[in-house]
Design a protein around this motif. Structure first.
Motif, short mmCIF file in Angstrom:
data_model
loop_
_atom_site.label_atom_id
_atom_site.label_comp_id
_atom_site.label_asym_id
_atom_site.label_seq_id
_atom_site.Cartn_x
_atom_site.Cartn_y
_atom_site.Cartn_z
N LEU A 86 40.01 12.37 5.09
CA LEU A 86 40.97 12.60 6.17
C LEU A 86 42.33 12.00 5.83
O LEU A 86 43.36 12.67 5.97
CB LEU A 86 40.43 12.00 7.47
CG LEU A 86 41.30 12.15 8.72
CD1 LEU A 86 41.47 13.62 9.08
CD2 LEU A 86 40.67 11.39 9.88
N ALA A 89 34.31 10.46 4.75
CA ALA A 89 35.04 11.34 5.68
C ALA A 89 36.40 10.74 6.02
O ALA A 89 37.41 11.46 6.07
CB ALA A 89 34.20 11.56 6.95
N CYS A 133 36.74 16.76 8.61
CA CYS A 133 36.68 15.29 8.52
C CYS A 133 36.64 14.63 9.90
O CYS A 133 35.87 13.70 10.13
CB CYS A 133 37.87 14.76 7.72
SG CYS A 133 37.86 15.25 5.99
#
Length: 144
Positions: free
Chosen positions: A12, A8, A130
């Protein structure tokens, strides 16, 4: 840090870097065109930025898996719930971006703005997905 949380974070960072690169490029072109959006050739840059974002995310996941082969567990119940929650939050902005693009098309606005409303919807969807995942990994899955 869990493997899926690392994924994640990586997604991001990729989303932010690609979006900032695209924004800088298009802002420069818009300035060169005298702020005339219809004169800006944004299509190749947008397609390239989308492609770079997809490829960078895939390569990043492969690198994360290769660097920590023992750290790539299968999704457990908690991971699935976090993935589902992140997707739900992100999809809200995907719908908002789609509706904005549809509304701009109905108003017969220049295609530059329609495309960028859709692009912004995709970007916000990715970012919020995210961010939601990172926050939930840090604070825990909410008990609704």
């Amino acid at each position: 840090m869990a493997f899926h949380e690392k994924r994640a974070w990586m997604a991001l960072v990729v989303s932010i870097v690609v979006a900032m690169g695209y924004l800088i490029l298009i802002a420069g072109r818009l300035g060169d065109a005298g702020h005339d959006a219809s004169a800006v050739d944004y299509v190749p840059a947008m397609l390239i930025s989308i492609g770079v974002g997809i490829v960078a995310t895939i390569v990043g996941q492969i690198v994360l898996s290769a660097l920590n082969p023992r750290d790539t567990p299968k999704l457990d119940v908690r991971d699935r719930e976090i993935e589902r929650l992140g997707s739900r939050v992100g999809q809200a902005f995907l719908v908002i971006g789609g509706l904005a693009g549809l509304g701009l098309a109905m108003l017969r606005v220049d295609p530059f703005w329609i495309a960028h409303a859709l692009y912004l919807g995709f970007l916000l969807s990715s970012l919020l997905d995210c961010v939601t995942r990172v926050v939930v990994y840090r604070r825990g899955v909410p008990a609704w």
